[in-house]
Design a protein around this motif. Structure first.
Motif, PDB file in Angstrom:
ATOM      1  N   GLY A  26      -1.994  10.580 -11.729  1.00 51.11           N
ATOM      2  CA  GLY A  26      -3.022  11.400 -11.095  1.00 51.11           C
ATOM      3  C   GLY A  26      -4.176  10.619 -10.502  1.00 51.11           C
ATOM      4  N   HIS A  27      -3.981   9.334 -10.244  1.00 51.13           N
ATOM      5  CA  HIS A  27      -5.035   8.505  -9.659  1.00 51.13           C
ATOM      6  C   HIS A  27      -4.853   8.506  -8.141  1.00 51.13           C
ATOM      7  CE1 HIS A  27      -7.624   5.118  -8.742  1.00 51.13           C
ATOM      8  NE2 HIS A  27      -7.978   5.014 -10.016  1.00 51.13           N
ATOM      9  N   ARG A  28      -5.901   8.794  -7.422  1.00 47.19           N
ATOM     10  CA  ARG A  28      -5.776   8.966  -5.974  1.00 47.19           C
ATOM     11  C   ARG A  28      -5.396   7.684  -5.245  1.00 47.19           C
ATOM     12  NH1 ARG A  28     -12.061   9.650  -3.869  1.00 47.19           N
ATOM     13  NH2 ARG A  28     -12.797   7.579  -4.500  1.00 47.19           N
ATOM     14  N   ALA A  29      -5.669   6.516  -5.857  1.00 49.55           N
ATOM     15  CA  ALA A  29      -5.398   5.250  -5.178  1.00 49.55           C
ATOM     16  C   ALA A  29      -4.045   4.662  -5.533  1.00 49.55           C
ATOM     17  CB  ALA A  29      -6.495   4.232  -5.500  1.00 49.55           C
ATOM     18  N   TYR A  30      -3.399   5.169  -6.601  1.00 49.54           N
ATOM     19  CA  TYR A  30      -2.183   4.538  -7.119  1.00 49.54           C
ATOM     20  C   TYR A  30      -0.981   5.468  -7.048  1.00 49.54           C
ATOM     21  CZ  TYR A  30      -4.439   0.401  -9.097  1.00 49.54           C
ATOM     22  OH  TYR A  30      -5.100  -0.790  -9.255  1.00 49.54           O
ATOM     23  N   GLU A  31       0.206   4.866  -6.916  1.00 52.79           N
ATOM     24  CA  GLU A  31       1.434   5.616  -7.096  1.00 52.79           C
ATOM     25  C   GLU A  31       1.499   6.154  -8.523  1.00 52.79           C
ATOM     26  OE1 GLU A  31       4.470   3.349  -4.007  1.00 52.79           O
ATOM     27  OE2 GLU A  31       4.693   3.020  -6.161  1.00 52.79           O
ATOM     28  N   ASP A  32       2.089   7.333  -8.686  1.00 47.70           N
ATOM     29  CA  ASP A  32       2.189   7.906 -10.018  1.00 47.70           C
ATOM     30  C   ASP A  32       3.076   7.036 -10.901  1.00 47.70           C
ATOM     31  OD1 ASP A  32       1.452  10.231 -11.686  1.00 47.70           O
ATOM     32  OD2 ASP A  32       3.623  10.479 -11.835  1.00 47.70           O
ATOM     33  N   GLY A  33       2.585   6.696 -12.075  1.00 53.67           N
ATOM     34  CA  GLY A  33       3.328   5.855 -13.004  1.00 53.67           C
ATOM     35  C   GLY A  33       3.098   4.369 -12.830  1.00 53.67           C
ATOM     36  N   ALA A  34       2.297   3.976 -11.836  1.00 52.31           N
ATOM     37  CA  ALA A  34       2.027   2.552 -11.619  1.00 52.31           C
ATOM     38  C   ALA A  34       1.456   1.926 -12.888  1.00 52.31           C
ATOM     39  CB  ALA A  34       1.061   2.366 -10.459  1.00 52.31           C
ATOM     40  N   VAL A  35       1.849   0.683 -13.141  1.00 52.96           N
ATOM     41  CA  VAL A  35       1.411  -0.045 -14.338  1.00 52.96           C
ATOM     42  C   VAL A  35       0.262  -0.971 -13.966  1.00 52.96           C
ATOM     43  CG1 VAL A  35       2.109  -1.692 -16.130  1.00 52.96           C
ATOM     44  CG2 VAL A  35       3.698   0.094 -15.376  1.00 52.96           C
ATOM     45  N   VAL A  36      -0.818  -0.899 -14.742  1.00 56.93           N
ATOM     46  CA  VAL A  36      -2.014  -1.712 -14.477  1.00 56.93           C
ATOM     47  C   VAL A  36      -2.538  -2.280 -15.792  1.00 56.93           C
ATOM     48  CG1 VAL A  36      -2.639  -0.283 -12.474  1.00 56.93           C
ATOM     49  CG2 VAL A  36      -3.616   0.235 -14.729  1.00 56.93           C
ATOM     50  N   PRO A  37      -3.324  -3.356 -15.724  1.00 57.89           N
ATOM     51  CA  PRO A  37      -3.990  -3.838 -16.943  1.00 57.89           C
ATOM     52  C   PRO A  37      -4.916  -2.766 -17.484  1.00 57.89           C
ATOM     53  CG  PRO A  37      -4.125  -5.458 -15.172  1.00 57.89           C
ATOM     54  CD  PRO A  37      -3.637  -4.202 -14.549  1.00 57.89           C
ATOM     55  N   SER A  38      -4.948  -2.621 -18.806  1.00 61.14           N
ATOM     56  CA  SER A  38      -5.746  -1.561 -19.412  1.00 61.14           C
ATOM     57  C   SER A  38      -7.099  -2.052 -19.901  1.00 61.14           C
ATOM     58  CB  SER A  38      -4.974  -0.913 -20.565  1.00 61.14           C
ATOM     59  OG  SER A  38      -4.666  -1.871 -21.559  1.00 61.14           O
ATOM     60  N   GLY A  39      -7.261  -3.382 -20.055  1.00 59.59           N
ATOM     61  CA  GLY A  39      -8.525  -3.903 -20.553  1.00 59.59           C
ATOM     62  C   GLY A  39      -8.759  -3.486 -22.006  1.00 59.59           C
ATOM     63  N   PRO A  40      -9.795  -4.074 -22.616  1.00 59.69           N
ATOM     64  CA  PRO A  40     -10.653  -5.130 -22.050  1.00 59.69           C
ATOM     65  C   PRO A  40      -9.926  -6.474 -22.021  1.00 59.69           C
ATOM     66  CG  PRO A  40     -11.214  -4.769 -24.347  1.00 59.69           C
ATOM     67  CD  PRO A  40     -10.169  -3.739 -24.010  1.00 59.69           C
ATOM     68  N   TRP A  41     -10.366  -7.340 -21.121  1.00 59.28           N
ATOM     69  CA  TRP A  41      -9.799  -8.680 -21.055  1.00 59.28           C
ATOM     70  C   TRP A  41     -10.286  -9.499 -22.241  1.00 59.28           C
ATOM     71  CZ3 TRP A  41      -5.841  -9.493 -18.078  1.00 59.28           C
ATOM     72  CH2 TRP A  41      -5.679  -8.719 -16.920  1.00 59.28           C
ATOM     73  N   LEU A 105      -0.624   3.573  -0.905  1.00 53.84           N
ATOM     74  CA  LEU A 105      -1.023   3.646  -2.312  1.00 53.84           C
ATOM     75  C   LEU A 105      -0.737   2.320  -3.010  1.00 53.84           C
ATOM     76  CD1 LEU A 105       0.354   7.177  -3.258  1.00 53.84           C
ATOM     77  CD2 LEU A 105      -2.043   6.541  -2.889  1.00 53.84           C
ATOM     78  N   LEU A 106      -1.601   1.960  -3.958  1.00 54.60           N
ATOM     79  CA  LEU A 106      -1.393   0.755  -4.749  1.00 54.60           C
ATOM     80  C   LEU A 106      -0.195   0.938  -5.668  1.00 54.60           C
ATOM     81  CD1 LEU A 106      -5.142   0.166  -5.571  1.00 54.60           C
ATOM     82  CD2 LEU A 106      -3.730  -1.342  -4.157  1.00 54.60           C
ATOM     83  N   ILE A 107       0.602  -0.131  -5.822  1.00 57.10           N
ATOM     84  CA  ILE A 107       1.825  -0.020  -6.633  1.00 57.10           C
ATOM     85  C   ILE A 107       1.663  -0.634  -8.016  1.00 57.10           C
ATOM     86  CG2 ILE A 107       3.254   0.022  -4.567  1.00 57.10           C
ATOM     87  CD1 ILE A 107       4.077  -2.853  -5.144  1.00 57.10           C
ATOM     88  N   GLY A 108       0.552  -1.326  -8.278  1.00 55.21           N
ATOM     89  CA  GLY A 108       0.332  -1.912  -9.591  1.00 55.21           C
ATOM     90  C   GLY A 108       1.231  -3.112  -9.845  1.00 55.21           C
ATOM     91  N   LEU A 109       1.369  -3.469 -11.099  1.00 53.53           N
ATOM     92  CA  LEU A 109       2.238  -4.575 -11.488  1.00 53.53           C
ATOM     93  C   LEU A 109       3.670  -4.241 -11.079  1.00 53.53           C
ATOM     94  CD1 LEU A 109       0.549  -5.041 -14.925  1.00 53.53           C
ATOM     95  CD2 LEU A 109       0.598  -6.800 -13.151  1.00 53.53           C
ATOM     96  N   HIS A 110       4.357  -5.211 -10.489  1.00 49.49           N
ATOM     97  CA  HIS A 110       5.640  -4.902  -9.863  1.00 49.49           C
ATOM     98  C   HIS A 110       6.543  -6.129  -9.835  1.00 49.49           C
ATOM     99  CE1 HIS A 110       3.131  -6.576  -6.643  1.00 49.49           C
ATOM    100  NE2 HIS A 110       4.268  -6.993  -6.082  1.00 49.49           N
ATOM    101  N   LEU A 111       7.798  -5.902  -9.467  1.00 49.78           N
ATOM    102  CA  LEU A 111       8.779  -6.959  -9.243  1.00 49.78           C
ATOM    103  C   LEU A 111       9.051  -7.077  -7.750  1.00 49.78           C
ATOM    104  CD1 LEU A 111      11.345  -6.030 -12.029  1.00 49.78           C
ATOM    105  CD2 LEU A 111       9.860  -8.050 -12.025  1.00 49.78           C
ATOM    106  N   ASP A 112       9.061  -8.300  -7.228  1.00 50.85           N
ATOM    107  CA  ASP A 112       9.477  -8.516  -5.847  1.00 50.85           C
ATOM    108  C   ASP A 112      10.990  -8.398  -5.736  1.00 50.85           C
ATOM    109  OD1 ASP A 112       6.897  -8.930  -5.042  1.00 50.85           O
ATOM    110  OD2 ASP A 112       7.053 -11.122  -4.923  1.00 50.85           O
ATOM    111  N   ASN A 113      11.459  -8.153  -4.521  1.00 54.56           N
ATOM    112  CA  ASN A 113      12.900  -8.018  -4.317  1.00 54.56           C
ATOM    113  C   ASN A 113      13.328  -8.615  -2.979  1.00 54.56           C
ATOM    114  OD1 ASN A 113      15.476  -7.202  -5.184  1.00 54.56           O
ATOM    115  ND2 ASN A 113      15.333  -5.261  -4.087  1.00 54.56           N
ATOM    116  N   TRP A 114      12.703  -9.725  -2.578  1.00 53.87           N
ATOM    117  CA  TRP A 114      13.038 -10.372  -1.323  1.00 53.87           C
ATOM    118  C   TRP A 114      14.484 -10.866  -1.316  1.00 53.87           C
ATOM    119  CZ3 TRP A 114       9.594  -9.829   2.470  1.00 53.87           C
ATOM    120  CH2 TRP A 114       8.255  -9.629   2.136  1.00 53.87           C
ATOM    121  N   ASP A 115      14.974 -11.333  -2.463  1.00 55.56           N
ATOM    122  CA  ASP A 115      16.308 -11.934  -2.516  1.00 55.56           C
ATOM    123  C   ASP A 115      17.410 -10.956  -2.899  1.00 55.56           C
ATOM    124  OD1 ASP A 115      15.345 -14.368  -1.706  1.00 55.56           O
ATOM    125  OD2 ASP A 115      15.095 -15.166  -3.728  1.00 55.56           O
ATOM    126  N   ARG A 116      17.060  -9.685  -3.175  1.00 57.07           N
ATOM    127  CA  ARG A 116      18.045  -8.619  -3.411  1.00 57.07           C
ATOM    128  C   ARG A 116      19.075  -8.997  -4.478  1.00 57.07           C
ATOM    129  NH1 ARG A 116      14.572  -6.788  -0.510  1.00 57.07           N
ATOM    130  NH2 ARG A 116      14.847  -5.517   1.376  1.00 57.07           N
TER     131      ARG A 116
END
Length: 230
Positions: A26-41, A105-116
């Motif tokens: 439900g965050h307007r800037a992020y895809e639903d379910g996106a994974v982000v750091p929760s803090g505190p650092w 929308l921001l996707i958060g922590l993710h995996l690249d897939n350039w090499d398929r």
């Protein structure tokens, strides 16, 4: 396999901290379910640093290395198999930086897939070289759970899968533990990291905007160390 960083505690202590992660809804800037750091650092401890140390047999293609632009020979960026990905401007004070090219929308922590790559070969992908061009400081965010571990945990038919960012989201939503490390990159600093294999993103949290340049390649470990530049 898990996260390995080719730097000792003395190097990491001043530029690395750690946090847990969470999925956002439900965050307007992020895809639903996106994974982000929760803090505190939290500061990196010696025990955590020891756990990040590469073993004698750690393959080059799953290793994270820190880079100083002064140690880069430009000819290394023109080798066969190297792909220039271009530059990206990251706005100031972003918890994460990567957005979906369609929705914005921001996707958060993710995996690249350039090499398929499928499950069995996911750890063999090319590593990404990133250089912070400034003007601000930025961070590499990288997680301690790799693509194969995550995929295997959330799918019964994992051998037939292509590990994906959605697997990470399911993994976190199921309550499985993930630790995120944040590595500071001042202007002129960079990294080489297996972004196909380890969940990651950039961050400008608490910093001004910065531009990063990116390449993909199969550079051997230690190539960008001090003393190797021409």
């Amino acid at each position: 396999m898990s996260l390995a960083i080719a730097a000792g505690f003395g190097v990491l202590a001043g530029r690395c901290d750690t946090a847990d992660v969470r999925a956002v809804h439900g965050h307007r800037a992020y895809e639903d379910g996106a994974v982000v750091p929760s803090g505190p650092w939290r500061p990196l401890t010696r025990d955590l640093a020891r756990g990040l140390a590469p073993a004698a047999g750690t393959p080059d293609d799953v290793l994270v290395e820190l880079v100083d632009v002064k140690n880069i020979d430009r000819t290394w960026l023109d080798r066969p198999g190297v792909t220039r990905l271009g530059r990206a401007l990251s706005p100031a004070d972003g918890l994460t930086t990567t957005s979906h090219h369609g929705s914005g929308l921001l996707i958060g922590l993710h995996l690249d897939n350039w090499d398929r790559l499928p499950y069995a070969a996911k750890h063999t992908g090319r590593r990404r070289l990133c250089i912070n061009l400034g003007p601000g400081t930025r961070y590499l965010l990288v997680c301690d759970q790799d693509a194969q571990t995550v995929c295997r945990a959330v799918h019964s038919d994992w051998t037939a899968r292509y590990p994906h960012t959605d697997d990470l989201r399911s993994y976190v939503i199921e309550g499985r533990p993930v630790r995120c490390y944040r590595l500071r990159l001042d202007p002129g600093d960079g990294y080489v990291a297996p972004t196909e294999f380890l969940p990651h993103d950039g961050s400008t949290e608490g910093q001004q905007e910065s531009t990063a340049a990116f390449w993909l390649g199969r550079w051997p470990s230690g190539l960008f160390a001090a003393g190797n530049a021409v």
